[in-house]
Design an enzyme around this catalytic site. Structure first.
Site, PDB file in Angstrom:
ATOM      1  N   LYS A 275       1.085   4.235  -2.858  1.00  0.00           N
ATOM      2  CA  LYS A 275       0.714   5.627  -2.562  1.00  0.00           C
ATOM      3  C   LYS A 275       1.900   6.568  -2.747  1.00  0.00           C
ATOM      4  CE  LYS A 275      -3.629   4.969  -1.762  1.00  0.00           C
ATOM      5  NZ  LYS A 275      -4.636   5.567  -2.648  1.00  0.00           N
TER       6      LYS A 275
ATOM      7  N   TYR B 126       0.839  -1.207   0.000  1.00  0.00           N
ATOM      8  CA  TYR B 126       0.000   0.000   0.000  1.00  0.00           C
ATOM      9  C   TYR B 126       0.874   1.258   0.000  1.00  0.00           C
ATOM     10  CZ  TYR B 126      -3.728   3.219   1.463  1.00  0.00           C
ATOM     11  OH  TYR B 126      -4.628   4.257   1.527  1.00  0.00           O
TER      12      TYR B 126
HETATM   13  P1  NAD Z   1     -13.365   3.026   0.631  1.00  0.00           P
HETATM   14  O1  NAD Z   1     -12.942   1.617   0.682  1.00  0.00           O
HETATM   15  O2  NAD Z   1     -14.587   3.456   1.365  1.00  0.00           O
HETATM   16  O3  NAD Z   1     -13.517   3.537  -0.872  1.00  0.00           O
HETATM   17  C1  NAD Z   1     -12.730   3.079  -1.926  1.00  0.00           C
HETATM   18  C2  NAD Z   1     -13.549   3.184  -3.183  1.00  0.00           C
HETATM   19  O4  NAD Z   1     -12.757   2.718  -4.277  1.00  0.00           O
HETATM   20  C3  NAD Z   1     -14.805   2.301  -3.124  1.00  0.00           C
HETATM   21  O5  NAD Z   1     -15.888   3.016  -3.655  1.00  0.00           O
HETATM   22  C4  NAD Z   1     -14.432   1.138  -4.011  1.00  0.00           C
HETATM   23  O6  NAD Z   1     -15.530   0.499  -4.616  1.00  0.00           O
HETATM   24  C5  NAD Z   1     -13.558   1.836  -5.048  1.00  0.00           C
HETATM   25  N1  NAD Z   1     -12.741   0.889  -5.788  1.00  0.00           N
HETATM   26  C6  NAD Z   1     -11.934  -0.086  -5.295  1.00  0.00           C
HETATM   27  N2  NAD Z   1     -11.379  -0.775  -6.296  1.00  0.00           N
HETATM   28  C7  NAD Z   1     -11.836  -0.225  -7.453  1.00  0.00           C
HETATM   29  C8  NAD Z   1     -11.624  -0.512  -8.822  1.00  0.00           C
HETATM   30  N3  NAD Z   1     -10.820  -1.511  -9.207  1.00  0.00           N
HETATM   31  N4  NAD Z   1     -12.243   0.270  -9.744  1.00  0.00           N
HETATM   32  C9  NAD Z   1     -13.060   1.288  -9.366  1.00  0.00           C
HETATM   33  N5  NAD Z   1     -13.311   1.580  -8.076  1.00  0.00           N
HETATM   34  C10 NAD Z   1     -12.707   0.829  -7.130  1.00  0.00           C
HETATM   35  O7  NAD Z   1     -12.110   3.843   1.163  1.00  0.00           O
HETATM   36  P2  NAD Z   1     -11.794   5.389   1.288  1.00  0.00           P
HETATM   37  O8  NAD Z   1     -11.188   5.548   2.617  1.00  0.00           O
HETATM   38  O9  NAD Z   1     -12.928   6.246   0.877  1.00  0.00           O
HETATM   39  O10 NAD Z   1     -10.607   5.472   0.217  1.00  0.00           O
HETATM   40  C11 NAD Z   1     -10.595   6.365  -0.892  1.00  0.00           C
HETATM   41  C12 NAD Z   1      -9.143   6.626  -1.265  1.00  0.00           C
HETATM   42  O11 NAD Z   1      -8.510   7.328  -0.185  1.00  0.00           O
HETATM   43  C13 NAD Z   1      -8.316   5.358  -1.480  1.00  0.00           C
HETATM   44  O12 NAD Z   1      -7.437   5.557  -2.563  1.00  0.00           O
HETATM   45  C14 NAD Z   1      -7.544   5.225  -0.192  1.00  0.00           C
HETATM   46  O13 NAD Z   1      -6.344   4.510  -0.361  1.00  0.00           O
HETATM   47  C15 NAD Z   1      -7.316   6.670   0.151  1.00  0.00           C
HETATM   48  N6  NAD Z   1      -6.998   6.929   1.562  1.00  0.00           N
HETATM   49  C16 NAD Z   1      -7.879   6.594   2.550  1.00  0.00           C
HETATM   50  C17 NAD Z   1      -7.540   6.869   3.874  1.00  0.00           C
HETATM   51  C18 NAD Z   1      -8.448   6.531   5.028  1.00  0.00           C
HETATM   52  O14 NAD Z   1      -7.999   6.640   6.185  1.00  0.00           O
HETATM   53  N7  NAD Z   1      -9.692   6.147   4.820  1.00  0.00           N
HETATM   54  C19 NAD Z   1      -6.322   7.457   4.179  1.00  0.00           C
HETATM   55  C20 NAD Z   1      -5.459   7.797   3.138  1.00  0.00           C
HETATM   56  C21 NAD Z   1      -5.814   7.533   1.833  1.00  0.00           C
END
Ligand code: NAD
Length: 248
Positions: free
Chosen positions: A160, A156
């Site tokens: 990133k 991961y």
């Molecule tokens: P989440 O799991 O709620 O959302 C992720 C979304 O990506 C979901 O809607 C999922 O269906 C979609 N997705 C996954 N694989 C896919 C694919 N192959 N094609 C199209 N869509 C796909 O998580 P989140 O926390 O909302 O994450 C959103 C982004 O933010 C991610 O890139 C995650 O790595 C990043 N992020 C999240 C956090 C956190 O603490 N939640 C922190 C840093 C970064």
């Protein structure tokens, strides 16, 4: 300020979490929003309905970001129908955790395909019309983990961190065409992705965050709105941290 009237935005993974909040925030600022989803059509439709109920314009669009052919077809079709694509928010991502010695090639390949190759393919597909229009905005959703690393998240963190290199490179490649490319690096945000952390883990992590608590998806969405706005016209290649001070 930060109005996006007349703009067309695509948010990958827009059906829940940070993507959902971003789609809603962009629509509130006046953008028409394409809400991408991979499988959860019902959730994507409910985001579209919420935007329309508030008087905005939205549609849902199914494609898997890890499949470049699907990405090209779907984004190509949007551009053909709408004549343009002004804003891409490459948000879709997954977490597959595990210590390096237990990391399997299949997991590594899947994670990289979604988290790194996916955003690259989306940017490549969107860039074609942006270059023609000599304007555009791309935002990659990276992570604090890509900046500081985290035991158990080698794959991961690599994906990133890779996005930050991609962001800086595209900012240099396409700045002369009027296109800005930036990243947002969220810290710990309350979404499905972090819901598997139990209460003791949340407490420990919160203790390492100067602001003392997890962020909300809306906190990240607000940063995206800024970066895609006219007000951020001179900001490119930047990583905007939305992490409560977890890494400064
Ligand atoms: P989440 O799991 O709620 O959302 C992720 C979304 O990506 C979901 O809607 C999922 O269906 C979609 N997705 C996954 N694989 C896919 C694919 N192959 N094609 C199209 N869509 C796909 O998580 P989140 O926390 O909302 O994450 C959103 C982004 O933010 C991610 O890139 C995650 O790595 C990043 N992020 C999240 C956090 C956190 O603490 N939640 C922190 C840093 C970064």
């Amino acid at each position: 300020m930060f109005r996006l009237d007349g703009k067309l935005a695509l948010v990958t993974g827009g059906s829940r979490g940070i993507g959902r909040a971003t789609a809603l925030a962009l629509a509130r600022q006046g953008a028409a929003v394409v809400v991408n989803y991979a499988s959860n059509q019902t959730a994507a439709h409910s985001v579209v309905e919420e935007i329309r109920a508030a008087g905005g314009t939205a549609e849902s669009l199914m494609f898997d970001v890890s499949d470049s052919a699907q990405v090209d077809d779907a984004i190509g079709d949007v551009v053909k129908r709408q004549g343009k694509l002004d804003i891409l928010v490459a948000n879709a991502g997954i977490a597959i955790d595990g210590l390096l010695l237990r990391l399997k090639d299949d997991d590594l390949d899947r994670l990289m395909a979604v988290n790194l190759r996916g955003p690259l393919a989306c940017a490549r597909a969107a860039m074609k019309s942006m270059v023609r229009a000599r304007q555009g905005r791309i935002v990659f959703i990276s992570s604090v983990i890509g900046e500081i690393g985290n035991a158990g998240q080698a794959a991961y963190a690599s994906s990133k961190a890779g996005l930050l290199g991609l962001c800086k490179t595209l900012a240099r490649e396409y700045g002369s065409r009027g296109i800005t490319v930036n990243a947002v690096a969220p810290g710990l945000i309350d979404t499905d992705m972090t819901s598997r952390l139990d209460e003791p883990a949340r407490k420990t992590i919160s203790g390492t965050i100067p602001l003392g608590h997890f962020g909300k998806p809306e906190d990240v969405a607000a940063a995206v709105v800024y970066l895609v706005s006219d007000e951020a016209a001179y900001v490119t290649g930047h990583t905007l941290r939305v992490n409560g001070g977890m890494y400064v």
